[in-house]
Design an enzyme around this catalytic site. Structure first.
Site, PDB file in Angstrom:
ATOM      1  N   ASP A  51       5.920   4.872  -5.234  1.00 44.18           N
ATOM      2  CA  ASP A  51       6.516   5.087  -6.723  1.00 44.18           C
ATOM      3  C   ASP A  51       7.118   3.508  -7.396  1.00 44.18           C
ATOM      4  OD1 ASP A  51       8.697   4.377  -5.314  1.00 44.18           O
ATOM      5  OD2 ASP A  51       9.566   6.386  -6.582  1.00 44.18           O
ATOM      6  N   ARG A 281      12.461   6.632 -12.761  1.00 42.62           N
ATOM      7  CA  ARG A 281      11.339   6.767 -12.669  1.00 42.62           C
ATOM      8  C   ARG A 281      10.690   7.099 -14.826  1.00 42.62           C
ATOM      9  NH1 ARG A 281       7.665   8.592  -8.977  1.00 42.62           N
ATOM     10  NH2 ARG A 281       6.600   8.217  -9.968  1.00 42.62           N
ATOM     11  N   TYR A 289      14.840  12.094  -2.895  1.00 39.20           N
ATOM     12  CA  TYR A 289      14.422  11.852  -1.176  1.00 39.20           C
ATOM     13  C   TYR A 289      15.554  11.964  -0.508  1.00 39.20           C
ATOM     14  CZ  TYR A 289      10.606   8.606  -1.885  1.00 39.20           C
ATOM     15  OH  TYR A 289       9.547   7.382  -2.107  1.00 39.20           O
ATOM     16  N   PRO A 364       9.702   6.136   3.264  1.00 35.89           N
ATOM     17  CA  PRO A 364       8.892   5.628   2.205  1.00 35.89           C
ATOM     18  C   PRO A 364      10.473   4.949   1.351  1.00 35.89           C
ATOM     19  CG  PRO A 364       9.023   8.202   2.338  1.00 35.89           C
ATOM     20  CD  PRO A 364       8.952   6.917   3.081  1.00 35.89           C
TER      21      PRO A 364
HETATM   22  C1  LIG Z   1       6.006  10.563  -0.112  1.00 36.05           C
HETATM   23  C2  LIG Z   1       5.412   9.271  -0.999  1.00 36.05           C
HETATM   24  C3  LIG Z   1       6.595   8.908  -0.886  1.00 36.05           C
HETATM   25  C4  LIG Z   1       6.326   7.069  -1.462  1.00 36.05           C
HETATM   26  N1  LIG Z   1       6.777   6.844  -1.734  1.00 36.05           N
HETATM   27  C5  LIG Z   1       6.638   4.858  -1.394  1.00 36.05           C
HETATM   28  C6  LIG Z   1       7.386   4.345  -2.130  1.00 36.05           C
HETATM   29  O1  LIG Z   1       8.510   5.190  -3.338  1.00 36.05           O
HETATM   30  N2  LIG Z   1       7.516   3.474  -2.293  1.00 36.05           N
HETATM   31  C7  LIG Z   1       5.681   3.001  -1.517  1.00 36.05           C
HETATM   32  O2  LIG Z   1       5.550   1.403  -2.039  1.00 36.05           O
HETATM   33  N3  LIG Z   1       5.348   2.939  -0.989  1.00 36.05           N
HETATM   34  C8  LIG Z   1       5.442   4.492  -0.476  1.00 36.05           C
HETATM   35  N4  LIG Z   1       4.761   5.545   0.262  1.00 36.05           N
HETATM   36  C9  LIG Z   1       3.740   4.799   1.055  1.00 36.05           C
HETATM   37  C10 LIG Z   1       2.674   4.739  -0.133  1.00 36.05           C
HETATM   38  O3  LIG Z   1       1.549   5.551  -0.765  1.00 36.05           O
HETATM   39  C11 LIG Z   1       1.207   3.814   0.710  1.00 36.05           C
HETATM   40  O4  LIG Z   1       2.332   2.896   1.603  1.00 36.05           O
HETATM   41  C12 LIG Z   1       0.295   3.054   0.426  1.00 36.05           C
HETATM   42  O5  LIG Z   1      -0.515   4.324  -0.603  1.00 36.05           O
HETATM   43  C13 LIG Z   1      -0.490   2.521   1.065  1.00 36.05           C
HETATM   44  O6  LIG Z   1      -1.797   2.692   0.947  1.00 36.05           O
HETATM   45  P1  LIG Z   1      -3.274   2.281   1.246  1.00 36.05           P
HETATM   46  O7  LIG Z   1      -3.832   1.695   0.179  1.00 36.05           O
HETATM   47  O8  LIG Z   1      -2.644   1.553   2.324  1.00 36.05           O
HETATM   48  O9  LIG Z   1      -3.649   3.763   1.750  1.00 36.05           O
HETATM   49  P2  LIG Z   1      -3.788   5.318   0.661  1.00 36.05           P
HETATM   50  O10 LIG Z   1      -3.098   4.945  -0.570  1.00 36.05           O
HETATM   51  O11 LIG Z   1      -3.338   6.565   1.944  1.00 36.05           O
HETATM   52  O12 LIG Z   1      -5.172   4.980   0.603  1.00 36.05           O
HETATM   53  C14 LIG Z   1      -6.416   5.239   1.697  1.00 36.05           C
HETATM   54  C15 LIG Z   1      -7.636   5.538   0.821  1.00 36.05           C
HETATM   55  O13 LIG Z   1      -8.511   5.779   2.134  1.00 36.05           O
HETATM   56  C16 LIG Z   1      -9.142   7.432   1.157  1.00 36.05           C
HETATM   57  N5  LIG Z   1      -9.342   7.382   3.344  1.00 36.05           N
HETATM   58  C17 LIG Z   1      -8.557   7.770   4.043  1.00 36.05           C
HETATM   59  N6  LIG Z   1      -9.735   8.558   5.109  1.00 36.05           N
HETATM   60  C18 LIG Z   1     -10.635   8.198   4.694  1.00 36.05           C
HETATM   61  C19 LIG Z   1     -12.246   8.006   4.978  1.00 36.05           C
HETATM   62  N7  LIG Z   1     -12.784   8.671   6.027  1.00 36.05           N
HETATM   63  N8  LIG Z   1     -13.663   8.215   4.094  1.00 36.05           N
HETATM   64  C20 LIG Z   1     -12.867   7.224   3.320  1.00 36.05           C
HETATM   65  N9  LIG Z   1     -11.674   7.267   2.032  1.00 36.05           N
HETATM   66  C21 LIG Z   1     -10.502   7.793   3.151  1.00 36.05           C
HETATM   67  C22 LIG Z   1      -8.151   7.641   1.191  1.00 36.05           C
HETATM   68  O14 LIG Z   1      -8.536   9.212   0.232  1.00 36.05           O
HETATM   69  C23 LIG Z   1      -7.295   6.542  -0.132  1.00 36.05           C
HETATM   70  O15 LIG Z   1      -7.732   7.216  -1.101  1.00 36.05           O
HETATM   71  C24 LIG Z   1       5.187   7.036  -0.020  1.00 36.05           C
HETATM   72  C25 LIG Z   1       3.775   8.043   0.157  1.00 36.05           C
HETATM   73  C26 LIG Z   1       4.446   9.115   0.778  1.00 36.05           C
HETATM   74  C27 LIG Z   1       3.225  10.380   1.331  1.00 36.05           C
HETATM   75  C1  LIG Z   2       8.362  -2.120  -3.618  1.00 35.82           C
HETATM   76  O1  LIG Z   2       9.500  -2.972  -3.060  1.00 35.82           O
HETATM   77  C2  LIG Z   2      10.842  -2.006  -4.284  1.00 35.82           C
HETATM   78  C3  LIG Z   2      12.171  -3.085  -4.038  1.00 35.82           C
HETATM   79  O2  LIG Z   2      12.402  -2.977  -1.927  1.00 35.82           O
HETATM   80  C4  LIG Z   2      11.111  -0.848  -3.885  1.00 35.82           C
HETATM   81  O3  LIG Z   2      11.897  -0.098  -4.740  1.00 35.82           O
HETATM   82  C5  LIG Z   2       9.287  -0.300  -4.211  1.00 35.82           C
HETATM   83  O4  LIG Z   2       9.473   1.083  -4.099  1.00 35.82           O
HETATM   84  C6  LIG Z   2       8.723  -1.329  -3.169  1.00 35.82           C
HETATM   85  N1  LIG Z   2       6.940  -0.366  -3.914  1.00 35.82           N
HETATM   86  C7  LIG Z   2       6.800   0.408  -3.216  1.00 35.82           C
HETATM   87  C8  LIG Z   2       5.398   1.235  -3.690  1.00 35.82           C
HETATM   88  O5  LIG Z   2       6.565   0.700  -1.943  1.00 35.82           O
END
Ligand SMILES: Cc1cc2nc3c(=O)[nH]c(=O)nc-3n(C[C@H](O)[C@H](O)[C@H](O)COP(=O)(O)OP(=O)(O)OC[C@H]3O[C@@H](n4cnc5c(N)ncnc54)[C@H](O)[C@@H]3O)c2cc1C
Ligand SMILES: *[C@@H]1O[C@H](CO)[C@@H](O)[C@H](O)[C@H]1NC(C)=O
Ligand SMILES: *[C@@H]1O[C@H](CO)[C@@H](O)[C@H](O)[C@H]1NC(C)=O
Length: 672
Positions: A51, A281, A289, A364
């Protein structure tokens, strides 16, 4: 050999359309590389997950022209800490800025939901396809890879397609449960929304059940925490680290509350019910959290599957008491255990890569997942993209991805472990003892959490030497080149330097020419310019620039002009504008002539900022922000991802040798 519905070739195949995969795809779209993204879901995420966005991520998005992300996100300017007093009653113990001044012009965290960012990225990828010479980068849903093989005999052949992948198509009905899209191990995701039909859908191509064979030059696994690609690469690629027992819940609600700090980032630690963090937000929503168990106490019979939103809000009520909190609207919620792990390898044989949550997972709360994930592929994308176009030397450049990003992942996990530990304190004694530590930690944290502190180690791409430090104290090789405001020499208009340096695949030579009103200094600058224009630039093939990058700049371009040198040259001097007549005094490399368009006026700037104070005009130079001498200047070489590659001097002859060696080691020359 099994029968396939089709066999095709693609330069870059990306698995996963999350933030990491889409950022990689955006580079391909901008560079005009033939690429495909395949995703198992049918539509982008609608709620929850990441987020927040940090300063460096905003800079990166802005460098692709995605400045709307900053405008549309909620800016989180402050953080407060709430701790229990002697009687166990929570009180605000301090209020601090949620940022560090002067780090970036995007000076705080912004919150916006992951789906919005994904849809901006998808739009930008699609827009690039309007350039005739650029192949469309297609994002296809309902597909997963089913086998992966690399032909080792072809690895050294840059024209070959050594990666063989089979892709399986399925129909909507058989879509793997959308809720399983977790990046935190097996977290439960629930959303109170039905699926909204207006949301963009990915392309649905082949017939369900079909299996196709794809041959690729480069293959990038951005498929999240449960990465199929990582598993297919074998034991060596396993993530290592810890899973803590502590269970946390996350929820997005519109709060009904009398807690005063609901619209700033608040960290509340109580003796009565654990800890909680809240982040304001968009649309009146607040992300909470909530710590449910600490994983230590004996009453810890709770498992993730037992968590309900009622349980989350009751825990929040206990923590916030005597304040009250409740909701009538819940947008999304989830429960997770903290997993802090990273991989030892981000790269297999320079052909297969892992990025984002596929190679590092963490809690997260430090809010780094999306930031770090997008930055992984921002680092990788231009390297493989320019390699596909035959512009860079892949054996030199590609190994730097693993080297540079692995260290960032390790730092991230160490950071997250410390942060989670400090937040999870629950006895009054622990809380009060760690209170100062938490605040200090938080104060220092921005350098890391904003992403601005990232400092890539010395390598072929990042030449660190002592001489450089003396020339540009605050412009350090390995760090991102900071933006400053400079003035167009020709018309006096002020620009952010970053706005002149979009992510379009070009390397840049920033000639900080110093005081070119001085004849000797001017001679040095012109000698360098002449050498750059006549000797250096002609060594390398030009690049095809995507004009979309410049949409905001409204630059006039003709189709025939899209081929430009892969090295762009800027002159930023400190001389008073009136003392310099560009056409007479400055070498034409800095303002090239075009038979139809005349002289170029876009590349010479003055660093003098005129400020008025008490009716007196004060001139101060942005050279100070870069730590560069205002008379003698310095030359800064900037990589296509905006990081400083090398710093050298303007006038010394060795400087030319150094510049030449740097580019020769990275770029494919015209004569070979
Ligand atoms: C509750 C929660 C809160 C979070 N809060 C934060 C936050 O505040 N700030 C932050 O920075 N991050 C947060 N995150 C983490 C954040 O969502 C991830 O770190 C981020 O999305 C990672 O990006 P990514 O592209 O590496 O992976 P993902 O976003 O997980 O993307 C992976 C993609 O690959 C696809 N995929 C998976 N397996 C396959 C397959 N076998 N074949 C084809 N496609 C596939 C999935 O469907 C997905 O679209 C949070 C996560 C959760 C669960
Ligand atoms: C990116 O970093 C900022 C600053 O630490 C944090 O507040 C924010 O939630 C992060 N974004 C994600 C998507 O994790
Ligand atoms: C600089 O000024 C010239 C002349 O007015 C103008 O054509 C050009 O677009 C300007 N460029 C920038 C980057 O401001």
């Amino acid at each position: 050999m099994p029968t396939y519905s089709s066999v095709s070739k693609v330069d870059v195949l990306i698995i996963g359309a999350g933030p990491a995969g889409l950022m990689c795809a955006l580079w391909m779209a901008r560079l005009g590389v033939n690429a495909r993204v395949v995703e198992k879901r049918a539509t982008p995420v609608s709620a929850g997950q990441a987020d927040g966005i940090q300063s460096r991520t905003f800079e990166i998005l802005d460098s692709f022209g995605l400045d709307q992300v900053w405008r549309e996100s909620t800016h989180v300017k402050e953080a407060t800490f709430w701790d229990p007093d002697e009687n166990g009653k929570i009180h605000r113990s301090s209020r601090v800025p949620n940022s560090m001044k002067g780090l970036s012009r995007f000076d705080c965290t912004g919150t916006i939901h992951q789906g919005v960012i994904e849809s901006f990225l998808i739009q930008a990828i699609r827009a690039s396809a309007s350039v005739p010479s650029h192949p469309e980068v297609i994002i296809e849903g309902n597909i997963t890879p089913s086998s992966l093989h690399i032909d080792e005999t072809l690895i050294d052949d840059q024209d070959a397609y050594p990666v063989m992948v089979t892709l399986k198509h399925f129909d909507d009905a058989s879509v793997v449960d959308a809720k399983s899209r977790g990046n935190i191990d097996e977290s439960l995701h629930k959303t109170s929304f039905g699926d909204d039909d207006s949301k963009p859908k990915y392309l649905q191509n082949a017939q369900p059940g079909a299996e196709e064979l794809v041959l690729a030059k480069y293959f990038v696994g951005c498929d999240g925490a449960h990465s199929w690609v990582r598993k297919a690469l074998g034991q060596e690629f396993r993530l290592r680290g810890e899973t803590t027992e502590a269970i946390w819940g996350a929820m997005d609600i519109i709060p009904v509350t009398d807690f005063p700090d609901i619209r700033v980032r608040s960290m509340v630690r109580s003796t009565s019910g654990g800890s909680l963090m809240m982040i304001p937000r968009e649309n009146k929503l607040v992300r909470l959290y909530i710590q449910l168990t600490d994983g230590l106490s004996t009453n810890c019979l709770l498992t993730r599957s037992m968590v309900t939103p009622e349980m989350l809000i009751e825990t929040a009520q206990r923590i916030l008491s005597p304040y009250t909190i409740d909701f009538t609207y819940i947008h999304w919620w989830s429960a997770y255990q903290i997993v802090q792990r990273s991989g030892d390898h981000f790269d297999k044989q320079g052909r297969i890569f892992l990025a984002g949550d596929a190679v590092h997972t963490h809690s997260p709360k430090a809010g780094q997942g999306m930031n770090v994930s997008m930055q992984d592929t921002y680092n990788l994308g231009w390297k493989i993209g320019l390699a596909c176009k035959g512009l860079v030397r892949p054996t030199a450049i590609i190994p730097t991805y693993d080297m540079e990003r692995k260290l960032v992942a390790k730092e991230l996990i160490a950071f997250d472990r410390k942060f989670s530990e400090l937040l999870s304190m629950h006895s009054a004694k622990d809380i009060s003892e760690s209170s100062v530590e938490l605040k200090q930690f938080f104060k220092k944290a921005p350098l890391f959490t904003t992403g601005i502190g990232v400092n890539y180690a010395s390598s072929i791409l990042t030449v660190v030497d002592d001489e450089a430090y003396g020339l540009a104290k605050y412009t350090v090789p390995g760090k991102r080149f900071a933006s400053c405001q400079v003035t167009n020499h020709s018309d006096g208009r002020v620009w952010e330097l970053h706005h002149r340096m979009p992510s379009d695949g070009r390397f840049r030579i920033m000639v900080f020419g110093g005081n070119i009103a001085d004849a000797e200094q001017r001679f040095g600058v012109n000698t360098l310019g002449q050498w750059l224009g006549k000797t250096l630039i002609p060594r390398y093939p030009p690049i095809n620039i995507c004009p979309i990058v410049d949409r905001r700049l409204q630059t006039v371009r003709f189709q025939s002009e899209l081929m430009t040198p892969i090295i762009e040259i800027f002159l930023v001097h400190t001389a008073p504008r009136d003392q310099i007549d560009v056409l007479r005094d400055v070498d034409s490399t800095y303002h090239p002539w075009h038979p139809k368009l005349g002289w170029d006026y876009d590349h010479i700037f003055t660093a003098s900022r005129v400020a008025t104070q008490d009716n007196i005009q004060l001139t101060q130079s942005v050279y100070r922000d870069y730590g560069i001498d205002e008379e003698r200047g310095a030359v800064v070489l900037v990589r296509p991802d905006g990081y400083v590659g090398m710093v050298t001097s303007v006038a010394a002859k060795e400087a030319r040798t150094k510049i030449c060696n740097w580019f020769d080691s990275l770029l494919q020359g015209l004569d070979n």
